[in-house]
Design a protein around this motif. Structure first.
Motif, mmCIF file in Angstrom:
data_model
loop_
_atom_site.group_PDB
_atom_site.id
_atom_site.type_symbol
_atom_site.label_atom_id
_atom_site.label_comp_id
_atom_site.label_asym_id
_atom_site.label_seq_id
_atom_site.Cartn_x
_atom_site.Cartn_y
_atom_site.Cartn_z
ATOM 1 N N ARG A 228 69.226 38.193 53.092
ATOM 2 C CA ARG A 228 68.303 37.116 52.728
ATOM 3 C C ARG A 228 67.589 37.467 51.425
ATOM 4 O O ARG A 228 67.413 38.631 51.098
ATOM 5 C CB ARG A 228 67.249 36.919 53.820
ATOM 6 C CG ARG A 228 67.840 36.332 55.087
ATOM 7 C CD ARG A 228 66.743 35.950 56.037
ATOM 8 N NE ARG A 228 66.802 36.875 57.165
ATOM 9 C CZ ARG A 228 65.803 37.099 57.983
ATOM 10 N NH1 ARG A 228 64.651 36.508 57.807
ATOM 11 N NH2 ARG A 228 65.936 37.934 58.966
ATOM 12 N N SER B 92 61.011 34.914 57.246
ATOM 13 C CA SER B 92 60.276 35.785 58.158
ATOM 14 C C SER B 92 58.784 35.767 57.805
ATOM 15 O O SER B 92 58.429 35.890 56.629
ATOM 16 C CB SER B 92 60.801 37.217 58.070
ATOM 17 O OG SER B 92 60.026 38.066 58.887
ATOM 18 N N PHE C 193 58.199 39.105 51.366
ATOM 19 C CA PHE C 193 58.752 38.705 52.657
ATOM 20 C C PHE C 193 60.265 38.572 52.564
ATOM 21 O O PHE C 193 60.777 38.164 51.524
ATOM 22 C CB PHE C 193 58.218 37.331 53.080
ATOM 23 C CG PHE C 193 56.735 37.238 53.204
ATOM 24 C CD1 PHE C 193 56.122 37.431 54.429
ATOM 25 C CD2 PHE C 193 55.945 36.952 52.098
ATOM 26 C CE1 PHE C 193 54.745 37.341 54.549
ATOM 27 C CE2 PHE C 193 54.567 36.860 52.211
ATOM 28 C CZ PHE C 193 53.968 37.055 53.441
ATOM 29 N N SER C 194 60.971 38.858 53.646
ATOM 30 C CA SER C 194 62.363 38.422 53.746
ATOM 31 C C SER C 194 62.309 36.921 53.989
ATOM 32 O O SER C 194 61.506 36.450 54.807
ATOM 33 C CB SER C 194 63.072 39.100 54.924
ATOM 34 O OG SER C 194 63.359 40.436 54.629
#
Length: 139
Positions: free
Chosen positions: A96, A123, A119-120
Motif C-alpha cells: 500500500r 489504516s 500511515f499505510s
C-alpha cells in the motif's frame, strides 16, 4: 491563514525543481493548515523483510514539510531541513502507499516547524511520526 500556491502550482513547482522524484509523490490535499502527500510505494522503496524503508519514509516526511512551507510562503527553493526527529511505530504495509498528513506548528520568518504522521493507506494507526524544522532563506 492563506496559501501562496494552489495544489496544482505546488505540484508543478516540485516536479520542476525535483524531477527525479516526479513519479514518487502525489499531493492528495492542500489546505491552509494541512497537506496530505502520498508515497506511491514501489519495489525500490522496500527493504528486506517486505516493508517500506526508513529512508523512503524520511523522504515522504521531508517532502511533506517542504511542500507545506512552500504552499504558505511561495517559491523558496532554498528552504532546507535543519532538524528531524523520526519515530517508527509500526511496520508499514509494503503493498500500500504511505500517506503523510502534515501540519505546520510554527511558521516564522526564519524557521518553520512541522509535524507529520505517516500511515499505510487505509489504516488509521500511524506507522511513523516526524517532527521537522526548516530554515527559511531571507526574503
Amino acid at each position: 491563514m492563506s496559501l501562496a500556491m494552489t495544489r496544482e502550482e505546488l505540484s508543478d513547482y516540485l516536479h520542476s525543481v525535483f524531477p527525479q522524484i516526479r513519479e514518487d509523490f502525489v499531493i492528495d490535499a492542500l489546505e491552509p493548515e494541512r497537506i496530505v502527500i502520498r508515497l506511491k510505494t514501489a519495489e525500490r522503496h522496500l527493504r528486506p523483510g517486505g516493508t517500506v524503508s526508513g529512508p523512503s519514509m524520511f523522504a515522504l516526511a521531508d517532502v511533506a514539510v517542504y511542500a507545506m512551507v512552500l504552499a504558505r510562503i511561495g517559491r523558496q527553493a532554498l528552504a532546507v531541513t535543519t532538524n528531524c526527529s523520526l519515530d517508527f511505530m509500526r511496520k508499514p504495509a509494503a503493498d500500500r502507499d504511505v500517506v503523510a498528513e502534515c501540519r505546520l506548528l510554527k511558521l516564522g520568518r526564519v524557521l518553520a516547524v512541522g509535524d507529520v504522521l505517516l500511515f499505510s493507506e487505509g489504516s488509521p494507526a500511524p506507522v511513523a511520526r516526524a517532527s521537522m524544522t526548516y530554515s527559511i532563506p531571507p526574503g
